[in-house]
Design a protein around this motif. Structure first.
Motif, PDB file in Angstrom:
ATOM      1  N   LEU A  81      18.624  43.904 -12.501  1.00  0.00           N
ATOM      2  CA  LEU A  81      18.910  44.706 -13.693  1.00  0.00           C
ATOM      3  C   LEU A  81      17.765  45.669 -13.987  1.00  0.00           C
ATOM      4  O   LEU A  81      17.990  46.815 -14.390  1.00  0.00           O
ATOM      5  CB  LEU A  81      19.184  43.791 -14.880  1.00  0.00           C
ATOM      6  N   GLY A  82      16.535  45.229 -13.763  1.00  0.00           N
ATOM      7  CA  GLY A  82      15.395  46.128 -13.920  1.00  0.00           C
ATOM      8  C   GLY A  82      15.423  47.267 -12.911  1.00  0.00           C
ATOM      9  O   GLY A  82      15.122  48.412 -13.241  1.00  0.00           O
ATOM     10  N   LEU A  96      15.683  51.391 -13.562  1.00  0.00           N
ATOM     11  CA  LEU A  96      14.793  52.393 -12.964  1.00  0.00           C
ATOM     12  C   LEU A  96      15.567  53.445 -12.184  1.00  0.00           C
ATOM     13  O   LEU A  96      15.248  54.635 -12.247  1.00  0.00           O
ATOM     14  CB  LEU A  96      13.770  51.713 -12.051  1.00  0.00           C
ATOM     15  N   ILE A  97      16.589  53.011 -11.464  1.00  0.00           N
ATOM     16  CA  ILE A  97      17.421  53.954 -10.711  1.00  0.00           C
ATOM     17  C   ILE A  97      18.113  54.918 -11.669  1.00  0.00           C
ATOM     18  O   ILE A  97      18.154  56.131 -11.431  1.00  0.00           O
ATOM     19  CB  ILE A  97      18.451  53.201  -9.847  1.00  0.00           C
ATOM     20  N   GLU A  98      18.644  54.388 -12.767  1.00  0.00           N
ATOM     21  CA  GLU A  98      19.311  55.258 -13.740  1.00  0.00           C
ATOM     22  C   GLU A  98      18.332  56.259 -14.339  1.00  0.00           C
ATOM     23  O   GLU A  98      18.692  57.419 -14.560  1.00  0.00           O
ATOM     24  CB  GLU A  98      19.962  54.421 -14.831  1.00  0.00           C
ATOM     25  N   LYS A 102      26.391  49.127  -7.152  1.00  0.00           N
ATOM     26  CA  LYS A 102      27.279  48.147  -6.520  1.00  0.00           C
ATOM     27  C   LYS A 102      26.518  47.333  -5.473  1.00  0.00           C
ATOM     28  O   LYS A 102      26.645  46.115  -5.411  1.00  0.00           O
ATOM     29  CB  LYS A 102      28.476  48.840  -5.887  1.00  0.00           C
ATOM     30  N   ARG A 103      25.712  48.009  -4.651  1.00  0.00           N
ATOM     31  CA  ARG A 103      24.938  47.290  -3.633  1.00  0.00           C
ATOM     32  C   ARG A 103      23.970  46.289  -4.272  1.00  0.00           C
ATOM     33  O   ARG A 103      23.831  45.162  -3.805  1.00  0.00           O
ATOM     34  CB  ARG A 103      24.173  48.271  -2.750  1.00  0.00           C
ATOM     35  N   LEU A 104      23.303  46.708  -5.334  1.00  0.00           N
ATOM     36  CA  LEU A 104      22.368  45.801  -5.998  1.00  0.00           C
ATOM     37  C   LEU A 104      23.095  44.609  -6.624  1.00  0.00           C
ATOM     38  O   LEU A 104      22.659  43.468  -6.490  1.00  0.00           O
ATOM     39  CB  LEU A 104      21.572  46.545  -7.063  1.00  0.00           C
TER      40      LEU A 104
END
Length: 79
Positions: free
Chosen positions: A10-11, A15-17, A54-56
């Motif tokens: 979730l972290g 960060l990706i967002e 989705k991959r994460l």
């Protein structure tokens, strides 16, 4: 309580967002990018962001095994 793996994922998603939000700002503020290219870049970012999330999230399911299974079994048409 969530597992440390879930918390980590979730972290990572947060960060990706944030990175994608910054890229969108650059795309929207750069006057040298034509409007039709902006639309295309935003669509590509949307696809990549969804795919990455989705991959994460799938990685959590693989790590937790049965935890990722549905709560109830799938129903068939005979019931």
């Amino acid at each position: 309580m969530i597992s440390w793996q879930t918390d980590t994922v979730l972290g990572s998603i947060a960060l990706i967002e944030l990175m994608f939000r910054k890229l969108r700002e650059v795309i929207d503020t750069d006057a040298s990018i034509p409007p039709e290219l902006r639309l295309s870049l935003h669509a590509t970012l949307d696809e990549r962001l969804i795919s990455g999330k989705k991959r994460l999230l799938d990685s959590i399911g693989r790590q937790n095994g049965a935890w990722a299974m549905p709560m109830s079994p799938p129903r068939n048409n005979l019931q």
